[in-house]
Motif scaffolding. Structure first.
Motif, PDB file in Angstrom:
ATOM      1  N   GLY A  17      60.432 -70.937-111.712  1.00 20.56           N
ATOM      2  CA  GLY A  17      61.000 -70.163-110.619  1.00 20.56           C
ATOM      3  C   GLY A  17      60.218 -68.928-110.211  1.00 20.56           C
ATOM      4  N   VAL A  18      59.089 -68.636-110.907  1.00 24.83           N
ATOM      5  CA  VAL A  18      58.278 -67.464-110.574  1.00 24.83           C
ATOM      6  C   VAL A  18      56.995 -67.954-109.907  1.00 24.83           C
ATOM      7  CG1 VAL A  18      57.122 -65.386-111.414  1.00 24.83           C
ATOM      8  CG2 VAL A  18      59.214 -66.208-112.538  1.00 24.83           C
ATOM      9  N   ALA A  19      56.900 -67.779-108.595  1.00 19.45           N
ATOM     10  CA  ALA A  19      55.783 -68.319-107.826  1.00 19.45           C
ATOM     11  C   ALA A  19      54.548 -67.436-107.935  1.00 19.45           C
ATOM     12  CB  ALA A  19      56.189 -68.468-106.361  1.00 19.45           C
ATOM     13  N   THR A  20      53.380 -68.066-107.781  1.00 16.85           N
ATOM     14  CA  THR A  20      52.118 -67.323-107.768  1.00 16.85           C
ATOM     15  C   THR A  20      51.750 -66.971-106.319  1.00 16.85           C
ATOM     16  OG1 THR A  20      50.839 -69.366-107.594  1.00 16.85           O
ATOM     17  CG2 THR A  20      51.253 -68.511-109.808  1.00 16.85           C
ATOM     18  N   ALA A  21      50.772 -66.090-106.191  1.00 21.25           N
ATOM     19  CA  ALA A  21      50.267 -65.742-104.870  1.00 21.25           C
ATOM     20  C   ALA A  21      49.507 -66.933-104.278  1.00 21.25           C
ATOM     21  CB  ALA A  21      49.365 -64.513-104.961  1.00 21.25           C
ATOM     22  N   LYS A  22      49.343 -66.905-102.966  1.00 23.29           N
ATOM     23  CA  LYS A  22      48.736 -68.028-102.250  1.00 23.29           C
ATOM     24  C   LYS A  22      47.318 -68.310-102.729  1.00 23.29           C
ATOM     25  CE  LYS A  22      47.576 -69.642 -97.604  1.00 23.29           C
ATOM     26  NZ  LYS A  22      47.587 -69.326 -96.159  1.00 23.29           N
TER      27      LYS A  22
END
Length: 594
Positions: free
Chosen positions: A24-29
């Protein structure tokens, strides 16, 4: 003065594009868009690149340093973009303009040869101030595809996929199998099955989203098998193997070490898992074992069909002759019984029948005799082909001049000397070791106990024993579980013959250990020198052979490219001991002997 400009290319291929740091913790693009990157521009003066590979170790290793410059587009540090299990491809050449590298990629441009492919194991970053100047460096290290063979381990636990694969897929021996189901597997079949069912599915999933096009790098999504060793795998021991790596699994059942080698070899088309007989030469430079090439496999398979057909023809004719002989004996017994009962007419009829059946037997036996000779001749040829020794060297030979050698250390020792060689194989023989020693009395003692051989004579070196265990058996056995009583003697002979040949190989590989040299040398960088090749060093008319077991390349940008070799079975002492003129003075001459 001849000047070289060695060149290296290092390319990173992301095995996956990270989308989450945790659930549930997304990374930067920027972490989701990078698929591959050419790392070569990040090398600088003093950033050492090291590559090492061995045929004696399960995995090759590599490391390199990079300048921590910002990656354009991502505007991020390399340290943040490189992760463990990302793939790296190394291409290296001492002379990048070598004509052999022209059009290697299928086009007109030159392409450096692949030296190693592998996976990142660790990445670190250091930042410091030195005399008022900032220093930002990145260190990356990892292993070749042998890492996969090490990290995949076999457990028999709930949800243990590898253990489940061993039980479900490697069906070597089935208690209730029909006669058509395989009970044994050749080495080639065994390796291919392990690749297909265990290793390649993992690599395929790991590289599913890998894309190296952006850095002009190739993605290896599977290992291929290059198996040239004869023999079959023990069907009874497979299920007993537990709590070990796939590498240990393979080496255990393929007699790696004493008789065979297992290692990974790079090429333009991918990575091959090589399993081959130890490519050793004896003191006379004659190969000890013959690799089983594809053409030889095909020839042997065709010959085996002829052997089986000849055996079937003989057995059919012989069975017919046996029936006639049995009928003749039965009729004769009836004639004798009739005579004893006083019935002369009945006795005469039975004698006539007995004579007719005896005539049939003589005719049928005459028919069976050439069929037997043909079967024995074909079978003898088949066995001879299986143990034939080739005239050519069993490995690739890389030639260099003594001027390329920067340093060398050679040594001879009696630590490997033995004069009694024994091979156990209880898994196949189902017979005690003491019984095998008694059966061995039928073969020449000098095959396994060369007490008077000059390089291991008992009078000089004492009585020394070398005993190893073989897990393999002959691949000529009938491929079924229960076998008729008529086949038992023939099948047992095959097993005994296999062990006799194993003992011969063990003795031939080790009886000259005291005159072979081992050691290391450092030479001018040479990407063609690989673990598993023979290295020939020329000095004038002399040509010394070394078997390379380990090779390490060191590339220092804008500075040097050196190759360090560890070798066995060097022929330096053997060659100089046969030279009519002592080579000492020639060794002092940089140009070598004239």
């Amino acid at each position: 003065m001849k000047v070289f400009e060695p060149k290296i290319e290092i390319r990173l291929i992301k095995s996956s594009r990270r989308e989450e740091l945790s659930q549930g913790v997304a990374t930067a693009k920027r972490y989701r868009t990078l698929s591959s990157l050419d790392l070569t521009p990040y090398l600088a003066d003093g950033t050492l690149v090291q590559l090492g590979k061995s045929v004696r170790e399960p995995v090759g290793a590599w490391s390199f340093s990079l300048v921590d410059r910002m990656v354009l587009g991502a505007n991020e540090s390399l340290y943040a973009l490189i992760e463990p299990m990302d793939m790296v491809e190394f291409r290296l050449a001492h002379n990048p303009a070598d004509p052999a590298y022209a059009g290697a990629s299928g086009g007109s441009r030159y392409q450096l040869p692949v030296v190693m492919r592998g996976f990142v194991s660790s990445v670190s970053r250091s930042r410091s101030m030195d005399d008022g100047h900032p220093s930002r460096m990145i260190q990356v290290s990892g292993h070749d595809f042998g890492k996969i063979l090490q990290i995949l381990r076999i457990y028999y636990l709930n949800n243990s996929v590898i253990g489940d694969n061993i039980v479900a897929e490697l069906k070597f021996f089935q208690k209730y199998a029909s006669s058509a189901d395989a009970k044994i597997m050749t080495a080639a079949e065994f390796v291919q099955l392990v690749l297909d069912k265990i290793i390649n599915p993992y690599i395929g999933k790991l590289t599913l989203n890998a894309d190296g096009q952006g850095a002009e790098a190739s993605v290896v999504s599977k290992l291929t098998a290059d198996v040239s060793t004869p023999g079959a795998v023990d069907p009874h021991a497979i299920a007993a193997f537990v709590d070990g790596s796939v590498y240990e699994f393979l080496t255990t059942f393929l007699d790696v070490g004493a008789f065979n080698e297992l290692y990974l070899e790079e090429s333009e088309v991918g990575v091959a898992l090589v399993v081959r007989p130890n490519p050793f030469l004896d003191a006379n430079r004659r190969p000890i074992q013959a690799p089983l090439t594809q053409s030889k496999k095909d020839d042997q398979a065709a010959l085996k069909v002829k052997v089986d057909a000849a055996q079937a023809s003989y057995e059919e004719a012989n069975a017919k002759a046996d029936l006639s002989l049995s009928a003749a004996k039965s009729a004769l017994a009836s004639a004798e019984a009739a005579e004893a009962g006083g019935d002369a007419d009945m006795a005469a009829q039975y004698r006539a029948i007995s004579q007719a059946r005896l005539d049939d037997y003589k005719h049928e036996a005459a028919v069976a005799k050439p069929l037997l000779d043909n079967w024995l001749a074909l079978n003898k040829q088949y066995k001879a082909n299986a143990t034939a020794v080739p005239d050519a060297l069993p490995t690739q030979v890389v030639e260099i001049d003594v001027a390329d050698v920067e340093s060398i250390t050679e040594a001879r020792s009696d630590s490997g000397v033995a004069n009694y060689y024994w091979v156990t194989n209880t898994g196949w023989q189902l017979i005690m070791n003491e019984g095998m020693r008694q059966l061995a009395a039928a073969s020449p003692v000098t095959d396994y106990a060369p007490f008077d051989y000059v390089n291991c004579a008992a009078a000089r070196y004492g009585f020394r024993k070398m005993e190893v265990s073989s897990s393999m058996g002959p691949d000529t056995l009938l491929n079924r579980g229960a076998r008729p009583a008529a086949d038992t003697l023939t099948e047992n002979d095959k097993l005994l013959g296999w062990l006799v040949e194993r003992r011969r190989i063990l003795a031939a590989q080790n009886r000259d250990n005291v005159v072979f040299e081992s050691g290391s040398m450092r030479v001018r960088g040479n990407e063609r020198i690989k673990a598993g090749v023979s290295l020939a060093v020329r000095q004038g008319s002399a040509r010394t052979l070394y078997y390379v077991t380990h090779v390490a390349h060191e590339y220092l940008p804008f500075n040097s490219f050196k190759t360090t070799v560890m070798f066995e079975r060097g022929t330096g002492f053997i060659d100089r001991a046969q030279a009519a003129v002592a080579p000492y003075l020639a060794e002092l001459n940089g140009k070598g002997a004239v």
